[in-house]
Every structure is written in structure tokens, then in C-alpha cells.
Design a protein around this motif. Structure first.
Motif, PDB file in Angstrom:
ATOM      1  N   PRO A  64       0.778  -1.241   0.000  1.00 62.17           N
ATOM      2  CA  PRO A  64       0.000   0.000   0.000  1.00 62.17           C
ATOM      3  C   PRO A  64       0.809   1.290   0.000  1.00 62.17           C
ATOM      4  CG  PRO A  64       0.090  -0.897   2.210  1.00 62.17           C
ATOM      5  CD  PRO A  64       0.835  -1.867   1.332  1.00 62.17           C
ATOM      6  N   GLY A  65       2.121   1.238   0.218  1.00 63.28           N
ATOM      7  CA  GLY A  65       2.880   2.466   0.442  1.00 63.28           C
ATOM      8  C   GLY A  65       2.839   3.448  -0.712  1.00 63.28           C
ATOM      9  N   ASP A  66       3.109   2.987  -1.931  1.00 65.96           N
ATOM     10  CA  ASP A  66       3.093   3.893  -3.079  1.00 65.96           C
ATOM     11  C   ASP A  66       1.680   4.386  -3.377  1.00 65.96           C
ATOM     12  OD1 ASP A  66       5.802   3.593  -3.327  1.00 65.96           O
ATOM     13  OD2 ASP A  66       5.732   2.257  -5.055  1.00 65.96           O
ATOM     14  N   LEU A  67       0.693   3.519  -3.156  1.00 66.52           N
ATOM     15  CA  LEU A  67      -0.706   3.921  -3.333  1.00 66.52           C
ATOM     16  C   LEU A  67      -1.056   5.021  -2.329  1.00 66.52           C
ATOM     17  CD1 LEU A  67      -2.088   0.308  -3.696  1.00 66.52           C
ATOM     18  CD2 LEU A  67      -2.023   1.996  -5.545  1.00 66.52           C
ATOM     19  N   ARG A  68      -0.614   4.844  -1.086  1.00 68.46           N
ATOM     20  CA  ARG A  68      -0.863   5.851  -0.045  1.00 68.46           C
ATOM     21  C   ARG A  68      -0.241   7.201  -0.413  1.00 68.46           C
ATOM     22  NH1 ARG A  68       2.904   4.638   3.301  1.00 68.46           N
ATOM     23  NH2 ARG A  68       4.029   6.613   3.147  1.00 68.46           N
ATOM     24  N   GLN A  69       1.004   7.156  -0.885  1.00 66.29           N
ATOM     25  CA  GLN A  69       1.671   8.414  -1.222  1.00 66.29           C
ATOM     26  C   GLN A  69       0.946   9.139  -2.360  1.00 66.29           C
ATOM     27  OE1 GLN A  69       5.792   9.226  -0.919  1.00 66.29           O
ATOM     28  NE2 GLN A  69       6.309   7.078  -0.569  1.00 66.29           N
ATOM     29  N   ALA A  70       0.424   8.387  -3.322  1.00 66.28           N
ATOM     30  CA  ALA A  70      -0.309   9.008  -4.420  1.00 66.28           C
ATOM     31  C   ALA A  70      -1.603   9.643  -3.914  1.00 66.28           C
ATOM     32  CB  ALA A  70      -0.613   7.970  -5.500  1.00 66.28           C
ATOM     33  N   LEU A  71      -2.317   8.955  -3.039  1.00 67.26           N
ATOM     34  CA  LEU A  71      -3.548   9.512  -2.467  1.00 67.26           C
ATOM     35  C   LEU A  71      -3.266  10.797  -1.703  1.00 67.26           C
ATOM     36  CD1 LEU A  71      -5.145   6.205  -1.158  1.00 67.26           C
ATOM     37  CD2 LEU A  71      -6.199   7.726  -2.853  1.00 67.26           C
ATOM     38  N   VAL A  72      -2.227  10.786  -0.890  1.00 70.65           N
ATOM     39  CA  VAL A  72      -1.886  11.975  -0.102  1.00 70.65           C
ATOM     40  C   VAL A  72      -1.490  13.138  -1.008  1.00 70.65           C
ATOM     41  CG1 VAL A  72      -0.207  12.902   1.546  1.00 70.65           C
ATOM     42  CG2 VAL A  72      -1.305  10.691   1.981  1.00 70.65           C
ATOM     43  N   ALA A  73      -0.779  12.839  -2.099  1.00 69.78           N
ATOM     44  CA  ALA A  73      -0.371  13.895  -3.029  1.00 69.78           C
ATOM     45  C   ALA A  73      -1.571  14.572  -3.673  1.00 69.78           C
ATOM     46  CB  ALA A  73       0.540  13.316  -4.106  1.00 69.78           C
ATOM     47  N   LEU A  74      -2.667  13.827  -3.834  1.00 69.41           N
ATOM     48  CA  LEU A  74      -3.867  14.384  -4.470  1.00 69.41           C
ATOM     49  C   LEU A  74      -4.880  14.915  -3.458  1.00 69.41           C
ATOM     50  CD1 LEU A  74      -4.482  11.712  -7.268  1.00 69.41           C
ATOM     51  CD2 LEU A  74      -3.670  14.065  -7.581  1.00 69.41           C
ATOM     52  N   ALA A  75      -4.576  14.817  -2.165  1.00 67.53           N
ATOM     53  CA  ALA A  75      -5.531  15.227  -1.136  1.00 67.53           C
ATOM     54  C   ALA A  75      -5.866  16.710  -1.259  1.00 67.53           C
ATOM     55  CB  ALA A  75      -4.962  14.932   0.250  1.00 67.53           C
ATOM     56  N   ALA A  76      -7.112  17.036  -0.923  1.00 65.66           N
ATOM     57  CA  ALA A  76      -7.572  18.429  -0.983  1.00 65.66           C
ATOM     58  C   ALA A  76      -6.870  19.264   0.078  1.00 65.66           C
ATOM     59  CB  ALA A  76      -9.084  18.486  -0.799  1.00 65.66           C
ATOM     60  N   GLU A  77      -6.957  20.591  -0.063  1.00 71.58           N
ATOM     61  CA  GLU A  77      -6.227  21.514   0.795  1.00 71.58           C
ATOM     62  C   GLU A  77      -7.020  21.953   2.025  1.00 71.58           C
ATOM     63  OE1 GLU A  77      -3.212  22.352   0.713  1.00 71.58           O
ATOM     64  OE2 GLU A  77      -2.546  21.673  -1.251  1.00 71.58           O
ATOM     65  N   GLU A  78      -8.282  21.524   2.177  1.00 77.24           N
ATOM     66  CA  GLU A  78      -9.058  21.932   3.343  1.00 77.24           C
ATOM     67  C   GLU A  78      -8.404  21.407   4.620  1.00 77.24           C
ATOM     68  OE1 GLU A  78     -10.390  20.725   0.607  1.00 77.24           O
ATOM     69  OE2 GLU A  78     -11.412  22.530  -0.094  1.00 77.24           O
ATOM     70  N   PRO A  79      -8.541  22.160   5.751  1.00 75.77           N
ATOM     71  CA  PRO A  79      -7.872  21.743   6.993  1.00 75.77           C
ATOM     72  C   PRO A  79      -8.190  20.314   7.403  1.00 75.77           C
ATOM     73  CG  PRO A  79      -8.711  23.975   7.221  1.00 75.77           C
ATOM     74  CD  PRO A  79      -9.214  23.468   5.901  1.00 75.77           C
ATOM     75  N   GLY A  80      -9.454  19.911   7.290  1.00 77.95           N
ATOM     76  CA  GLY A  80      -9.823  18.561   7.705  1.00 77.95           C
ATOM     77  C   GLY A  80      -9.149  17.494   6.874  1.00 77.95           C
ATOM     78  N   THR A  81      -9.128  17.672   5.562  1.00 84.62           N
ATOM     79  CA  THR A  81      -8.522  16.661   4.705  1.00 84.62           C
ATOM     80  C   THR A  81      -6.997  16.688   4.823  1.00 84.62           C
ATOM     81  OG1 THR A  81      -8.700  18.204   2.833  1.00 84.62           O
ATOM     82  CG2 THR A  81     -10.417  16.538   3.048  1.00 84.62           C
ATOM     83  N   ARG A  82      -6.422  17.868   5.065  1.00 86.85           N
ATOM     84  CA  ARG A  82      -4.970  17.902   5.255  1.00 86.85           C
ATOM     85  C   ARG A  82      -4.587  17.171   6.540  1.00 86.85           C
ATOM     86  NH1 ARG A  82      -3.070  17.690   0.899  1.00 86.85           N
ATOM     87  NH2 ARG A  82      -1.056  17.813   1.921  1.00 86.85           N
ATOM     88  N   ARG A  83      -5.443  17.285   7.573  1.00 88.06           N
ATOM     89  CA  ARG A  83      -5.180  16.550   8.808  1.00 88.06           C
ATOM     90  C   ARG A  83      -5.283  15.045   8.567  1.00 88.06           C
ATOM     91  NH1 ARG A  83      -8.864  18.811  11.624  1.00 88.06           N
ATOM     92  NH2 ARG A  83      -7.599  20.665  11.987  1.00 88.06           N
ATOM     93  N   SER A  84      -6.268  14.642   7.772  1.00 85.98           N
ATOM     94  CA  SER A  84      -6.393  13.219   7.435  1.00 85.98           C
ATOM     95  C   SER A  84      -5.187  12.747   6.635  1.00 85.98           C
ATOM     96  CB  SER A  84      -7.680  12.979   6.642  1.00 85.98           C
ATOM     97  OG  SER A  84      -8.824  13.274   7.421  1.00 85.98           O
ATOM     98  N   ALA A  85      -4.708  13.603   5.718  1.00 89.34           N
ATOM     99  CA  ALA A  85      -3.522  13.249   4.932  1.00 89.34           C
ATOM    100  C   ALA A  85      -2.306  13.091   5.836  1.00 89.34           C
ATOM    101  CB  ALA A  85      -3.273  14.306   3.861  1.00 89.34           C
ATOM    102  N   ALA A  86      -2.167  13.990   6.820  1.00 86.73           N
ATOM    103  CA  ALA A  86      -1.057  13.871   7.766  1.00 86.73           C
ATOM    104  C   ALA A  86      -1.174  12.583   8.577  1.00 86.73           C
ATOM    105  CB  ALA A  86      -1.028  15.081   8.694  1.00 86.73           C
ATOM    106  N   LEU A  87      -2.406  12.198   8.938  1.00 83.66           N
ATOM    107  CA  LEU A  87      -2.617  10.941   9.655  1.00 83.66           C
ATOM    108  C   LEU A  87      -2.196   9.762   8.789  1.00 83.66           C
ATOM    109  CD1 LEU A  87      -3.750   9.283  12.021  1.00 83.66           C
ATOM    110  CD2 LEU A  87      -5.986   9.393  10.893  1.00 83.66           C
ATOM    111  N   PHE A  88      -2.557   9.773   7.503  1.00 85.80           N
ATOM    112  CA  PHE A  88      -2.162   8.693   6.600  1.00 85.80           C
ATOM    113  C   PHE A  88      -0.639   8.551   6.560  1.00 85.80           C
ATOM    114  CE2 PHE A  88      -5.380   6.891   3.489  1.00 85.80           C
ATOM    115  CZ  PHE A  88      -6.451   7.043   4.363  1.00 85.80           C
ATOM    116  N   GLN A  89       0.071   9.660   6.657  1.00 80.42           N
ATOM    117  CA  GLN A  89       1.532   9.623   6.573  1.00 80.42           C
ATOM    118  C   GLN A  89       2.202   9.324   7.911  1.00 80.42           C
ATOM    119  OE1 GLN A  89       2.098   9.224   3.527  1.00 80.42           O
ATOM    120  NE2 GLN A  89       3.222  11.023   2.809  1.00 80.42           N
TER     121      GLN A  89
END
Length: 328
Positions: A64-89
Motif C-alpha cells: 500500500p505504500g506507493d498507493l498511499r503516497q499518491a492519495l496523499v499527493a492528491l488530497a484536498a487543501e481543506e484543513p480537515g482533509t490535510r489533517r487526514s492526509a497527515a494521519l495517513f503519513q
């Protein structure tokens, strides 16, 4: 662009894995509003190291690692989604002297593994994770089962510099001390992800690189149905070259990187090769290699400002806008 399509959106498919694909996706995400892009990332599934390798071995999951990095790279810029992206990482660290089964795992890797088990379909799992992150685009695996990567490497054993041996596993190939002479997938001819093949057939642009050439870019050309779709697609094709060699491409010039694309997929033609002028040096060999694929060479400053060998998403996005936005 296919002007018969009613939505007129430009459909862009980017191939790769790891940090190189993530940089490309961040650049495309910046371009998306201006160019009305519909972005699809097609990601390698050969990783066998670290957290991904453990989950692949222990649970039979797609790494899942490369898939995760691609998802995070495309994550939206809203505070909630950026926090979720940080959690994924977020990556767990050891909690004491005893072995910790969570140590080294990224939260997003566990989430993706859980979603794949829950839904029984890696594409459905990735689509759900993309919705969680508000992703500006879709992430797909190049194949729905893990693959292995093997390379014939000359000089992998420093005591026998002229000997050629087989190095097995993406991680081992990526860090080999020898010169990679060829790579292949195991099993040979894996079944392509059907949604990835459909995306390629409907694309306006196919984008290859940057990234680890033998372990992130070339593997896509070794999936027969995906490769056939690349050749047959009416899309234009763009190659973004790397800024520096990695262990696996030791001794491989930028012109050689382009030649490798044609060697592994002889029917592939390219429209544009994008490279950083400082990384290229003398542009003539790269220009000739680009021409051999039918492409023109475009030089632009796309590296991070400190001169490191990483692409800057803002600079790369700025370079991509006039190329992807040009009339066909």
C-alpha cells in the motif's frame, strides 16, 4: 484532446510510484483548476520493503505504500482533509524495549489494507480512501495482485565486477551496487487493473516519470494489456526526466533513460520530454534521444530551489501548464 466528449475535461493519466509520482501528482493538482484536469494515477505494486513489504508478506495485500503516497499527493487543501492526509503519513515508532508489531507502519498503509479486506476490491478501497482525503483525482494499481521485480545486474558482487546475476525484489534492485542490464516482472504478464486500462484508452495525456526508472516507471510497460493500451491510446505522451541518478540507474544517462522506454515498449511514441536544464547539461544527446521517440525536448527549471535532486511541485506545475494546455 477529444473534442467529441461532452465534458471537454482533459484526462491525464500519470504512471509511477513513490516520491517521483507524488511530485508529479502534486504538480498536476496545482494545474487542475486552470486546465480542468481529470487526474488518474496508475501506481506500481511491486514494493517489498518496509511496512508495505510486511503487509504484503503477512496479509497478502497489495503493497500500500506507493498507493498511499499518491492519495496523499492528491488530497484536498481543506484543513480537515490535510489533517487526514497527515494521519495517513504518520508512522508508528517503537514503544519500548519489546518488539512492537506497529513500529514502522504508516497509518495509511493499515487503513488501505483494512479497506481492501473489508471491501474485497482494491479499486473500491482506493476510491473510498480517496473520498476520505477529498482527493483531486483517482488512484489505481497497475495490477490488482502484487508483482515481483527481478533484474539482471552486472557487478552486484564487488568481488566479481563482470559477473551478471539475478537480483530479486524491488528493494534489492533499487539499492543494488551493480549496473542493471534488464528488468522483468514475476509473474510475467500480470493481469492489468481493468480501470487503469480504461483510463489509458480514454486519456488525453499519458505522463511517465519522474521516479525510479527500473522499479517505478518501466514496470508499467511490462503489463501486457496496459502496455498495449498505451501504444493504442490517442493520447499525447509526456516524459518527465529525473534530476539525478539513483543506485538502480548508476551509469545510465538521461538519454539512456529515454532509450529504455523504447527498448521495453518498442511501439511507444512520445510527444514531449520535459527536463531540467541544469540536470541535462549538454542537451544534444537528450535531444537526439527524444527525437528517436518522436518527441521534442523542453527544458525548464523544475528542481527545488535549494538545488537538491527533487522536483518542486510548484515549478513542475508551472512548466506543465503550457504543455498540457497547448491545443492539439
Amino acid at each position: 484532446m477529444n473534442l467529441s466528449r461532452p465534458d471537454r475535461r482533459q484526462r491525464v493519466v500519470a504512471f509511477g510510484g513513490g516520491h517521483g509520482l507524488a511530485a508529479s501528482l502534486r504538480a498536476l493538482r496545482r494545474c487542475a483548476p486552470e486546465l480542468d484536469l481529470d487526474i488518474t494515477a496508475v501506481v506500481t505494486v511491486g514494493d517489498d520493503g518496509g511496512s508495505s513489504g510486511r503487509l504484503r508478506l503477512e496479509r497478502g495485500a497489495l503493497p500500500p505504500g506507493d498507493l498511499r503516497q499518491a492519495l496523499v499527493a492528491l488530497a484536498a487543501e481543506e484543513p480537515g482533509t490535510r489533517r487526514s492526509a497527515a494521519l495517513f503519513q504518520h508512522r508508528f515508532v517503537g514503544s519500548g524495549p519489546r518488539p512492537d508489531p506497529l513500529a514502522g507502519h504508516a497509518v495509511g498503509n493499515l487503513v488501505l489494507c483494512g479497506l481492501m479486506e473489508l471491501l474485497g476490491d482494491p479499486v473500491a478501497a482506493l476510491d473510498h480512501a480517496a473520498a476520505m482525503l477529498g482527493a483531486i483525482g483517482r488512484v489505481l494499481p497497475m495490477a490488482c495482485q502484487p508483482v515481483g521485480i527481478e533484474a539482471r545486474v552486472r557487478g552486484a558482487d564487488p568481488r566479481r565486477p563482470s559477473a551478471v546475476q539475478t537480483v530479486r525484489g524491488q528493494h534489492a534492485v533499487a539499492v543494488t551496487d551493480g549496473r542493471v542490464e534488464s528488468v522483468r516482472l514475476t509473474p510475467e504478464g500480470p493481469i492489468a487493473c481493468p480501470q487503469a486500462v480504461a483510463a489509458v484508452r480514454e486519456a488525453d495525456w499519458l505522463i511517465f516519470g519522474p521516479g525510479s526508472w527500473y522499479t517505478s516507471v518501466i514496470p508499467h510497460l511490462l503489463v501486457p494489456e496496459l502496455a498495449a493500451a498505451m501504444v493504442a491510446s490517442p493520447a499525447r505522451r509526456l516524459v518527465t526526466l529525473n534530476l539525478a541518478n539513483e543506485a538502480e540507474t548508476l551509469g545510465l544517462s538521461l538519454a539512456d533513460h529515454l532509450a529504455a522506454l523504447g527498448w521495453y515498449l518498442p511501439g511507444l511514441t512520445v510527444d514531449v520530454v520535459l527536463a531540467d536544464g541544469k540536470a541535462v547539461g549538454d542537451p544534444e544527446p537528450v535531444h537526439r534521444a527524444a527525437e528517436s521517440l518522436g518527441a521534442r525536448l523542453v527544458l525548464a527549471p523544475v528542481a527545488v530551489p535549494d538545488g537538491g535532486p527533487q522536483h518542486d511541485p510548484a515549478a513542475l506545475g508551472a512548466a506543465l501548464v503550457p504543455l498540457l494546455g497547448a491545443d492539439r
